[in-house]
Design a protein around this motif. Structure first.
Motif, short mmCIF file in Angstrom:
data_model
loop_
_atom_site.label_atom_id
_atom_site.label_comp_id
_atom_site.label_asym_id
_atom_site.label_seq_id
_atom_site.Cartn_x
_atom_site.Cartn_y
_atom_site.Cartn_z
N THR A 4 43.75 36.47 46.48
CA THR A 4 42.61 37.38 46.47
C THR A 4 43.11 38.78 46.20
O THR A 4 44.18 39.17 46.67
CB THR A 4 41.86 37.35 47.81
OG1 THR A 4 42.74 37.80 48.86
CG2 THR A 4 41.38 35.95 48.12
N SER A 5 42.37 39.53 45.42
CA SER A 5 42.75 40.92 45.17
C SER A 5 41.55 41.83 45.42
O SER A 5 40.42 41.47 45.12
CB SER A 5 43.26 41.11 43.73
OG SER A 5 42.22 40.95 42.80
N ARG A 6 41.84 42.98 45.99
CA ARG A 6 40.82 44.01 46.19
C ARG A 6 41.39 45.33 45.70
O ARG A 6 42.44 45.78 46.17
CB ARG A 6 40.40 44.12 47.65
CG ARG A 6 39.48 45.31 47.94
CD ARG A 6 38.85 45.22 49.32
NE ARG A 6 37.89 44.13 49.37
CZ ARG A 6 37.14 43.85 50.44
NH1 ARG A 6 37.25 44.59 51.54
NH2 ARG A 6 36.29 42.84 50.41
N LEU A 8 40.85 49.12 45.77
CA LEU A 8 40.16 50.14 46.55
C LEU A 8 40.25 51.48 45.83
O LEU A 8 41.36 51.98 45.57
CB LEU A 8 40.79 50.27 47.94
CG LEU A 8 40.65 49.05 48.86
CD1 LEU A 8 41.59 49.18 50.05
CD2 LEU A 8 39.21 48.90 49.32
N THR A 54 46.37 42.42 48.11
CA THR A 54 46.38 41.01 47.74
C THR A 54 46.63 40.14 48.96
O THR A 54 47.35 40.52 49.88
CB THR A 54 47.47 40.71 46.69
OG1 THR A 54 48.75 41.08 47.21
CG2 THR A 54 47.21 41.48 45.40
N TYR A 63 40.56 30.22 52.61
CA TYR A 63 39.98 31.55 52.43
C TYR A 63 38.61 31.63 53.08
O TYR A 63 38.28 32.62 53.75
CB TYR A 63 39.90 31.87 50.94
CG TYR A 63 39.27 33.21 50.64
CD1 TYR A 63 39.84 34.38 51.11
CD2 TYR A 63 38.10 33.29 49.88
CE1 TYR A 63 39.26 35.62 50.84
CE2 TYR A 63 37.53 34.52 49.60
CZ TYR A 63 38.11 35.67 50.08
OH TYR A 63 37.54 36.89 49.81
N ALA A 90 35.04 49.54 45.81
CA ALA A 90 36.00 48.44 45.84
C ALA A 90 35.56 47.35 44.87
O ALA A 90 34.37 47.22 44.56
CB ALA A 90 36.12 47.87 47.26
N GLU A 91 36.54 46.59 44.40
CA GLU A 91 36.26 45.47 43.50
C GLU A 91 37.14 44.29 43.91
O GLU A 91 38.35 44.43 44.03
CB GLU A 91 36.55 45.85 42.04
CG GLU A 91 36.30 44.72 41.06
CD GLU A 91 36.64 45.10 39.63
OE1 GLU A 91 36.61 44.21 38.77
OE2 GLU A 91 36.94 46.29 39.38
N ASP A 92 36.51 43.14 44.13
CA ASP A 92 37.22 41.94 44.57
C ASP A 92 37.31 40.91 43.45
O ASP A 92 36.39 40.77 42.64
CB ASP A 92 36.51 41.29 45.75
CG ASP A 92 36.65 42.09 47.04
OD1 ASP A 92 37.38 43.09 47.03
OD2 ASP A 92 36.02 41.71 48.03
N THR A 93 38.42 40.17 43.44
CA THR A 93 38.59 39.05 42.52
C THR A 93 39.36 37.95 43.24
O THR A 93 40.26 38.23 44.04
CB THR A 93 39.38 39.45 41.26
OG1 THR A 93 38.76 40.58 40.64
CG2 THR A 93 39.43 38.30 40.26
N ILE A 94 38.98 36.70 42.96
CA ILE A 94 39.76 35.55 43.41
C ILE A 94 40.48 34.99 42.19
O ILE A 94 39.88 34.81 41.13
CB ILE A 94 38.87 34.47 44.05
CG1 ILE A 94 38.15 35.03 45.28
CG2 ILE A 94 39.70 33.25 44.43
CD1 ILE A 94 37.15 34.06 45.88
N THR A 152 36.81 34.36 39.85
CA THR A 152 35.59 35.16 39.90
C THR A 152 35.71 36.33 38.94
O THR A 152 36.79 36.66 38.47
CB THR A 152 35.33 35.68 41.32
OG1 THR A 152 36.42 36.52 41.73
CG2 THR A 152 35.18 34.53 42.31
#
Length: 210
Positions: A4-6, A8, A54, A63, A90-94, A152
């Motif tokens: 997972t990544s964020r 910020l 991450t 998760y 913020a932006e999240d990706t799996i 995602t």
């Protein structure tokens, strides 16, 4: 395995030191309390206003269980309430780790992330070719990398992720590659598999764990 990544977005340059300290404290809490594997870094030679976080999970079920546990974590919820002035978004990706590596070690000081956009009409061939690229690079530099694709967000994103202890090590690997004809030939063979001009490199310097 999944990552997972964020990303910020820090509210200002002046807020960056405090934001890094806050992220390090919060991730230490998560790792200690929930037995997770979170790390964080700042961008080198790119966007100076972001912090990348991450996490590593063996499965999406793991998760999901972690996300459920956060709902019961009062300290985490309280911390989020205090973080508002530090961050502007913020932006999240799996990500799915298709090929891991022995060198996939977030405790090393630097990470090089080479990203490219796949032509989705040729996704299977593109991923197979990316795996071949990984093997060629490993044979030249002796440094294995992880091959990662997006679960995602934009599904056409593919990453090669490598780690090193210094910028000098990353530069040495790049020099070795650019002097090797077999590596340079890969660019010619990639035509039609990836979007033209989409190859980018981002370097991250680890700030947590220290």
């Amino acid at each position: 395995m999944y990552v997972t990544s964020r990303l910020l977005r820090v509210s200002s340059g002046a807020a960056m030191p405090q934001a890094v300290g806050f992220v390090a404290w919060l991730l230490a809490h998560l790792n200690d309390t929930h037995h997770t594997q979170f790390s964080a870094g700042v961008n080198v030679g790119g966007d100076p206003g972001v912090i990348g976080v991450t996490g590593r999970f063996e499965s999406l079920a793991d998760y999901q269980a972690f996300i459920g546990a956060l709902a019961e974590d009062a300290e985490y919820r309280g911390a989020l309430g205090l973080s508002g002035p530090l961050f502007a978004g913020a932006e999240d990706t799996i990500w799915r780790v298709r090929l891991a590596s022995d060198d996939m070690d977030p405790t090393l000081g630097f990470s090089a992330v080479d990203s490219v956009r796949i032509d989705l009409a040729h996704m299977v061939d593109a991923v197979a070719f990316a795996a071949e690229c990984r093997e060629v690079v490993t044979s030249i530099t002796g440094r294995p990398s992880a091959l990662v694709t997006a679960v995602t967000g934009a599904r056409d994103r593919l990453l090669w992720v490598g780690h090193a202890s210094s910028l000098a090590e990353l530069e040495q690997a790049r020099t070795e590659l650019e002097a090797d004809e077999k590596y340079l030939e890969l660019f010619k063979r990639s035509e039609g598999l990836f979007r033209e001009g989409s190859l980018e490199t981002v370097i991250w310097q680890r700030v947590f764990p220290a």
